[in-house]
Design a protein around this motif. Structure first.
Motif, mmCIF file in Angstrom:
data_model
loop_
_atom_site.group_PDB
_atom_site.id
_atom_site.type_symbol
_atom_site.label_atom_id
_atom_site.label_comp_id
_atom_site.label_asym_id
_atom_site.label_seq_id
_atom_site.Cartn_x
_atom_site.Cartn_y
_atom_site.Cartn_z
ATOM 1 N N LEU A 255 -1.381 12.781 -4.715
ATOM 2 C CA LEU A 255 -0.219 12.186 -4.055
ATOM 3 C C LEU A 255 -0.223 12.486 -2.559
ATOM 4 C CD1 LEU A 255 2.614 12.847 -6.669
ATOM 5 C CD2 LEU A 255 1.602 10.637 -6.060
ATOM 6 N N ASP A 256 -0.696 13.654 -2.187
ATOM 7 C CA ASP A 256 -0.785 13.977 -0.766
ATOM 8 C C ASP A 256 -1.766 13.044 -0.060
ATOM 9 O OD1 ASP A 256 -0.151 15.774 1.517
ATOM 10 O OD2 ASP A 256 -2.282 16.257 1.359
ATOM 11 N N ARG A 257 -2.926 12.805 -0.676
ATOM 12 C CA ARG A 257 -3.882 11.860 -0.094
ATOM 13 C C ARG A 257 -3.307 10.443 -0.083
ATOM 14 N NH1 ARG A 257 -9.174 12.842 0.595
ATOM 15 N NH2 ARG A 257 -9.896 10.932 -0.434
ATOM 16 N N HIS A 258 -2.589 10.103 -1.129
ATOM 17 C CA HIS A 258 -1.949 8.790 -1.212
ATOM 18 C C HIS A 258 -0.971 8.602 -0.043
ATOM 19 C CE1 HIS A 258 -0.792 5.179 -3.401
ATOM 20 N NE2 HIS A 258 0.477 5.541 -3.349
ATOM 21 N N ASN A 259 -0.233 9.643 0.292
ATOM 22 C CA ASN A 259 0.681 9.573 1.436
ATOM 23 C C ASN A 259 -0.065 9.197 2.705
ATOM 24 O OD1 ASN A 259 3.050 10.254 0.079
ATOM 25 N ND2 ASN A 259 2.869 12.436 0.530
ATOM 26 N N GLY A 260 -1.251 9.759 2.873
ATOM 27 C CA GLY A 260 -2.023 9.463 4.072
ATOM 28 C C GLY A 260 -2.417 8.010 4.162
ATOM 29 N N TRP A 261 -2.817 7.430 3.048
ATOM 30 C CA TRP A 261 -3.212 6.020 3.070
ATOM 31 C C TRP A 261 -2.013 5.113 3.301
ATOM 32 C CZ3 TRP A 261 -6.431 8.053 -1.370
ATOM 33 C CH2 TRP A 261 -7.695 8.429 -0.891
ATOM 34 N N LEU A 262 -0.840 5.536 2.823
ATOM 35 C CA LEU A 262 0.355 4.724 3.024
ATOM 36 C C LEU A 262 0.733 4.600 4.495
ATOM 37 C CD1 LEU A 262 2.388 5.985 -0.038
ATOM 38 C CD2 LEU A 262 1.879 3.582 0.434
ATOM 39 N N GLU A 263 0.197 5.468 5.333
ATOM 40 C CA GLU A 263 0.416 5.317 6.764
ATOM 41 C C GLU A 263 -0.208 4.034 7.286
ATOM 42 O OE1 GLU A 263 2.131 7.261 8.729
ATOM 43 O OE2 GLU A 263 2.574 8.887 7.318
ATOM 44 N N THR A 264 -1.258 3.559 6.588
ATOM 45 C CA THR A 264 -2.024 2.396 7.050
ATOM 46 C C THR A 264 -1.776 1.156 6.205
ATOM 47 O OG1 THR A 264 -3.763 3.920 7.757
ATOM 48 C CG2 THR A 264 -4.347 1.590 7.635
ATOM 49 N N PHE A 265 -1.684 1.329 4.893
ATOM 50 C CA PHE A 265 -1.570 0.189 3.988
ATOM 51 C C PHE A 265 -0.948 0.647 2.682
ATOM 52 C CE2 PHE A 265 -5.395 2.289 2.674
ATOM 53 C CZ PHE A 265 -5.537 2.032 1.316
ATOM 54 N N ALA A 266 -0.577 -0.309 1.844
ATOM 55 C CA ALA A 266 -0.003 -0.018 0.537
ATOM 56 C C ALA A 266 -1.059 -0.270 -0.530
ATOM 57 C CB ALA A 266 1.226 -0.885 0.283
ATOM 58 N N PRO A 267 -1.650 0.780 -1.112
ATOM 59 C CA PRO A 267 -2.699 0.586 -2.111
ATOM 60 C C PRO A 267 -2.189 -0.152 -3.352
ATOM 61 C CG PRO A 267 -2.672 2.847 -1.312
ATOM 62 C CD PRO A 267 -1.418 2.201 -0.821
ATOM 63 N N LEU A 268 -3.120 -0.791 -4.058
ATOM 64 C CA LEU A 268 -2.804 -1.398 -5.354
ATOM 65 C C LEU A 268 -2.885 -0.294 -6.403
ATOM 66 C CD1 LEU A 268 -2.209 -4.111 -6.835
ATOM 67 C CD2 LEU A 268 -4.657 -4.208 -7.338
ATOM 68 N N THR A 269 -1.751 0.064 -6.985
ATOM 69 C CA THR A 269 -1.666 1.180 -7.914
ATOM 70 C C THR A 269 -1.617 0.684 -9.357
ATOM 71 O OG1 THR A 269 0.732 1.214 -7.632
ATOM 72 C CG2 THR A 269 -0.558 2.699 -6.248
ATOM 73 N N PHE A 270 -2.103 1.507 -10.273
ATOM 74 C CA PHE A 270 -2.174 1.098 -11.675
ATOM 75 C C PHE A 270 -2.453 2.320 -12.538
ATOM 76 C CE2 PHE A 270 -6.307 0.967 -9.727
ATOM 77 C CZ PHE A 270 -7.167 1.522 -10.663
ATOM 78 N N VAL A 271 -2.149 2.199 -13.830
ATOM 79 C CA VAL A 271 -2.591 3.191 -14.812
ATOM 80 C C VAL A 271 -3.507 2.548 -15.846
ATOM 81 C CG1 VAL A 271 -0.636 4.745 -14.487
ATOM 82 C CG2 VAL A 271 -0.495 2.927 -16.217
ATOM 83 N N THR A 298 7.471 5.002 -9.220
ATOM 84 C CA THR A 298 8.283 5.681 -8.202
ATOM 85 C C THR A 298 7.475 6.166 -6.997
ATOM 86 O OG1 THR A 298 8.065 7.784 -9.406
ATOM 87 C CG2 THR A 298 10.015 6.418 -9.872
ATOM 88 N N ILE A 299 6.234 5.720 -6.856
ATOM 89 C CA ILE A 299 5.440 6.097 -5.689
ATOM 90 C C ILE A 299 5.151 4.856 -4.845
ATOM 91 C CG2 ILE A 299 4.386 8.096 -6.796
ATOM 92 C CD1 ILE A 299 1.884 6.316 -7.220
ATOM 93 N N GLY A 300 4.730 5.082 -3.613
ATOM 94 C CA GLY A 300 4.388 3.974 -2.742
ATOM 95 C C GLY A 300 3.189 3.202 -3.257
ATOM 96 N N GLY A 301 3.088 1.954 -2.822
ATOM 97 C CA GLY A 301 1.997 1.094 -3.249
ATOM 98 C C GLY A 301 2.513 -0.176 -3.896
ATOM 99 N N THR A 302 1.579 -0.985 -4.362
ATOM 100 C CA THR A 302 1.890 -2.232 -5.061
ATOM 101 C C THR A 302 1.478 -2.059 -6.509
ATOM 102 O OG1 THR A 302 1.414 -3.468 -3.032
ATOM 103 C CG2 THR A 302 1.525 -4.729 -5.096
ATOM 104 N N PRO A 303 2.420 -1.854 -7.421
ATOM 105 C CA PRO A 303 2.057 -1.523 -8.805
ATOM 106 C C PRO A 303 1.587 -2.732 -9.602
ATOM 107 C CG PRO A 303 4.435 -1.550 -8.555
ATOM 108 C CD PRO A 303 3.863 -1.783 -7.186
ATOM 109 N N SER A 304 0.661 -2.461 -10.514
ATOM 110 C CA SER A 304 0.113 -3.485 -11.394
ATOM 111 C C SER A 304 0.104 -2.947 -12.815
ATOM 112 C CB SER A 304 -1.313 -3.844 -10.958
ATOM 113 O OG SER A 304 -1.907 -4.767 -11.854
ATOM 114 N N VAL A 305 0.592 -3.767 -13.746
ATOM 115 C CA VAL A 305 0.607 -3.412 -15.168
ATOM 116 C C VAL A 305 -0.387 -4.313 -15.886
ATOM 117 C CG1 VAL A 305 1.994 -3.326 -17.275
ATOM 118 C CG2 VAL A 305 3.014 -2.665 -15.072
ATOM 119 N N TYR A 306 -1.350 -3.716 -16.568
ATOM 120 C CA TYR A 306 -2.358 -4.497 -17.278
ATOM 121 C C TYR A 306 -1.781 -5.001 -18.595
ATOM 122 C CZ TYR A 306 -6.758 -5.726 -19.572
ATOM 123 O OH TYR A 306 -7.772 -6.405 -20.223
ATOM 124 N N ALA A 307 -1.896 -6.312 -18.818
ATOM 125 C CA ALA A 307 -1.288 -6.947 -19.980
ATOM 126 C C ALA A 307 -1.671 -6.221 -21.264
ATOM 127 C CB ALA A 307 -1.709 -8.411 -20.053
ATOM 128 N N GLY A 308 -0.674 -5.832 -22.014
ATOM 129 C CA GLY A 308 -0.859 -5.083 -23.247
ATOM 130 C C GLY A 308 -0.471 -3.631 -23.096
#
Length: 433
Positions: A255-271, A298-308
């Motif tokens: 999450l700390d590294r994720h914060n750093g990237w959010l300074e530049t862009f919003a990553p595509l996040t997923f589980v 609840t974190i920064g980024g653009t969330p994606s849910v894989y169908a199913g």
């Protein structure tokens, strides 16, 4: 980034599997109008909380879709361009954006340019499209994608390849697509994207361009290529690994590294996605599936849910031929034909995605970890606090400003108590607010 991505939540579908298409194409197959099956699931996606549809490969290919043979033609196992137009129109009518999956690092062996090279030899006009070594053999040796002989790597130093990729990207954006996932973007030289993408963006400034990147310096890749974002595989791994190992320090580090990237862009996040073991199968303790979803929501980024995944589908990816089949299954004709035991997980997704939609600032929000142990974590995101407990006993925390439970379970008083293996999202404005 396009402004519409500030509110984007993707429902990610692998169409060939979803509609039960044949595993291989013969090249002479009749057109099967199956894309319409997806139309019958669009309301389901909207009710889930999605605002965008991420489609896996839909272009003519030899088998799984990542061995493309014609980027300008819908795979006949799925339908034709009229079927695609109807799907896009129906999605847009419901407020769903549509992002396509483009494979531009490699092509299938039946790709016409490569067939012409085999027929005409080194003198073929398209010989420069590929990285070939000519010998006395009937066929040259060629560079592949990660050693797969059916995936022939393109030569990205060839100007004609750049022109071709630009034409493909612009063609489908002009026909209603809202963006592109650039498959295997990490395998393509950054200079290639830096040359192609600005020309595409000049014609379609509202298009979302996201690259599949597994490792490396995500921020530098975004800066060097001109992409809007890349896939956040590092965080994906940290979520399930930290939950399985009951080592939330790993998640805190990510999450700390994720914060750093959010300074530049919003990553595509997923589980979960079409290339990895389902999250419900990956986790060793079913009680921790909600924890993974709470983090995603609840974190920064653009969330994606894989169908199913929203139905707790299970499936294990295996490193063998056909090893993706278990994570790319056929779906029933309509949502009401789904098995009953998946709907509680669907409702959990609705709850968490609904919470995210009510807090759109989460798209670029940073997290601050305020309590951390192997089995407990509390982090603050804006005026929300998220408490995760993986232990066999309740966890008691002091969370300044906590006033109410918005999702999950906790008792809020002078301190906040989260039950064993529980989680909660709390309204918790920082004290200085």
């Amino acid at each position: 980034m396009p402004r519409w991505t500030d509110h984007a939540i993707f429902w990610h579908v692998y169409p060939l599997g979803f509609v039960g298409a044949e595993p291989t194409a013969t090249g002479a197959d009749p057109v099967h109008h199956r894309l319409g099956q997806l139309v019958d699931w669009l309301d389901y996606a909207v009710e889930l909380g999605a605002s965008a549809l991420a489609l896996g490969p839909v272009f003519a290919a030899e088998s799984h879709g990542y061995d493309t043979v014609d980027h300008f033609r819908i795979d006949p196992r799925l339908g034709d361009e009229d079927d695609f137009a109807r799907l896009v129109d129906e999605a847009h009518r419901r407020g769903l954006r549509v992002v396509l999956d483009g494979v531009f690092n490699h092509v299938g062996r039946a790709f016409p340019a490569y067939r012409r090279v085999l027929a005409d030899g080194p003198a073929a006009p398209e010989a420069g499209w590929f990285r070939l070594t000519w010998t006395d053999a009937a066929e040259p040796t060629y560079a592949t994608f990660e050693g797969h002989p059916g995936l022939i790597a393109l030569n990205h130093d060839e100007p004609a390849v750049a022109e071709y990729v630009e034409r493909v990207l612009r063609y489908w954006l002009a026909r209603g697509a809202d963006g592109w996932r650039l498959d295997a973007a990490y395998a393509v030289p950054t200079g290639f994207w830096a040359a192609v993408l600005p020309r595409v963006r000049a014609a379609h400034p509202d298009a979302y361009l996201v690259g599949e990147v597994i490792h490396g310096d995500y921020g530098q890749i975004v800066r060097d290529t001109g992409m809007d974002a890349v896939t956040q595989y590092e965080l994906w791994k940290a979520i399930w690994s930290a939950l399985n190992d009951r080592n939330l320090f790993e998640l805190a580090w990510a999450l700390d590294r994720h914060n750093g990237w959010l300074e530049t862009f919003a990553p595509l996040t997923f589980v979960g996605n079409h290339d990895v073991t389902r999250i419900a199968s990956r986790l060793t303790d079913d009680r921790h599936l909600p924890h993974a979803l709470a983090v995603l929501a609840t974190i920064g980024g653009t969330p994606s849910v894989y169908a199913g995944d929203e139905q707790a589908f299970r499936g294990v990816k295996e490193e063998r031929a056909g090893g993706d089949d278990a994570v790319r299954p056929a779906f029933p004709a309509r949502p009401d034909e789904l098995a009953p035991y998946g709907w509680p997980t669907y409702r959990l997704h609705q709850e968490l995605l609904g919470l995210r939609r009510r807090h759109p600032w989460l798209h670029r929000a940073r997290t601050e970890v305020i309590h951390l142990a192997n089995e407990q974590m509390v982090y603050r995101t804006g005026d929300l606090a998220v408490a995760l407990n993986l232990a066999d006993a309740p966890a008691d925390h002091e969370i300044p400003g906590a006033t109410a439970v918005l999702a999950g379970q906790a008792t809020v008083g002078a301190r906040v108590t989260v039950p064993a293996h529980g989680w909660a999202v709390l309204s918790a404005p920082p004290p200085d607010c």
